[in-house]
Design a protein around this motif. Structure first.
Motif, PDB file in Angstrom:
ATOM      1  N   GLY A 177       0.781  -1.231   0.000  1.00 16.88           N
ATOM      2  CA  GLY A 177       0.000   0.000   0.000  1.00 16.88           C
ATOM      3  C   GLY A 177       0.811   1.279   0.000  1.00 16.88           C
ATOM      4  N   ASN A 180       3.069   4.436  -1.516  1.00 13.61           N
ATOM      5  CA  ASN A 180       2.932   5.295  -2.695  1.00 13.61           C
ATOM      6  C   ASN A 180       4.319   5.615  -3.237  1.00 13.61           C
ATOM      7  N   LYS A 223       2.110  -5.457  -2.897  1.00 17.22           N
ATOM      8  CA  LYS A 223       0.651  -5.523  -2.991  1.00 17.22           C
ATOM      9  C   LYS A 223       0.040  -4.140  -2.769  1.00 17.22           C
ATOM     10  N   ARG A 224      -0.838  -3.743  -3.693  1.00 15.80           N
ATOM     11  CA  ARG A 224      -1.549  -2.462  -3.642  1.00 15.80           C
ATOM     12  C   ARG A 224      -0.610  -1.251  -3.614  1.00 15.80           C
ATOM     13  N   THR A 225       0.627  -1.451  -4.045  1.00 14.93           N
ATOM     14  CA  THR A 225       1.579  -0.349  -4.105  1.00 14.93           C
ATOM     15  C   THR A 225       1.294   0.529  -5.321  1.00 14.93           C
ATOM     16  N   SER A 284       0.022 -11.792  -2.173  1.00 15.33           N
ATOM     17  CA  SER A 284      -0.612 -10.587  -2.694  1.00 15.33           C
ATOM     18  C   SER A 284      -2.109 -10.747  -2.879  1.00 15.33           C
ATOM     19  N   ILE A 313      -3.524 -11.003  -5.561  1.00 15.58           N
ATOM     20  CA  ILE A 313      -3.894 -10.375  -6.817  1.00 15.58           C
ATOM     21  C   ILE A 313      -3.014 -10.937  -7.925  1.00 15.58           C
ATOM     22  N   VAL A 371      -0.192  -6.069 -10.606  1.00 16.07           N
ATOM     23  CA  VAL A 371      -0.165  -4.673 -10.197  1.00 16.07           C
ATOM     24  C   VAL A 371       0.053  -3.859 -11.463  1.00 16.07           C
TER      25      VAL A 371
END
Length: 224
Positions: free
Chosen positions: A155, A157, A175-177, A200, A202, A205
């Motif tokens: 997560g 940024n 993950k979610r970066t 992850s 997912i 990405v």
């Protein structure tokens, strides 16, 4: 030399007495520096090993070569601080303000840095292996040649960050970066690590690059 260190919030004197200099005062009171105002202090090579600097104000401080190993510094303000060649191994820096700081070649091994605001900071060749940067703001950071092996970037940024030459392994968690603005993936996070981040949950990405946008435009024109 008479030294006085004040509380950043109420301006009351926390430490008063005769010391060789400010560095000496800090080293001898390193376990009692919560909320201390040390902004713009010159503390080259200071020894704060295992110290307590929670919520301390170190804005603009000169901390080159400092020993911050295993320091408790959650909520610390390091905005614009010069920490080149310092050792932050195992440090607690949860929700710290590190905006615009200089952390070139700093060791952050296994550091707890969840929620840190590091926007625009310089991490050139820093060792962030094993560090936890969940939800950290690394927007616009220079992370050239950083060691990101086993780093938890869940997560975080990284928009417009420079990650050229960084090293990763199968335990680097993205993950979610947010990775928008990173133009050349081959110079940064290897695709296999992005698409198969451990645990992850997912499949992919998405990284938006200039090439992606051009391909998208070509696809739209082809449909017309």
């Amino acid at each position: 030399m008479f030294i006085e260190i004040r509380n950043r919030y109420n301006n009351e004197a926390m430490i008063r007495g005769e010391y060789k200099d400010l560095k000496d005062a800090v080293e001898k009171n390193k376990y009692n520096l919560r909320n201390a105002d040390l902004s713009y202090a010159h503390l080259f090579n200071v020894d704060c090993l295992h110290g307590d600097l929670e919520n301390a104000d170190l804005r603009g401080a000169k901390l080159r070569g400092a020993d911050f190993r295993n320091v408790h510094a959650n909520g610390c303000n390091l905005q614009g601080a010069d920490c080149r060649d310092a050792n932050f191994d195992g440090v607690d820096l949860l929700a710290a303000n590190m905006r615009g700081g200089i952390f070139r070649e700093v060791v952050f091994g296994d550091a707890a840095m969840r929620g840190c605001d590091c926007q625009g900071a310089d991490f050139y060749e820093a060792d962030l292996s094993g560090a936890t940067l969940r939800g950290a703001n690394l927007c616009g950071c220079d992370m050239t040649r950083c060691n990101l092996k086993s780093t938890n970037l869940l997560g975080a940024n990284l928009r417009d960050a420079n990650i050229e030459g960084c090293s990763f392994n199968e335990f680097t968690n993205v993950k979610r970066t947010i990775l928008e603005g990173i133009k050349d993936l081959s110079q940064g996070i290897p695709k296999e690590h992005v698409h198969n981040a451990p645990d992850s949950g997912i499949e992919k990405v998405y990284v938006k690059t200039d090439v992606d946008m051009e391909n998208k435009k070509e696809a739209i024109n082809a449909k017309r």
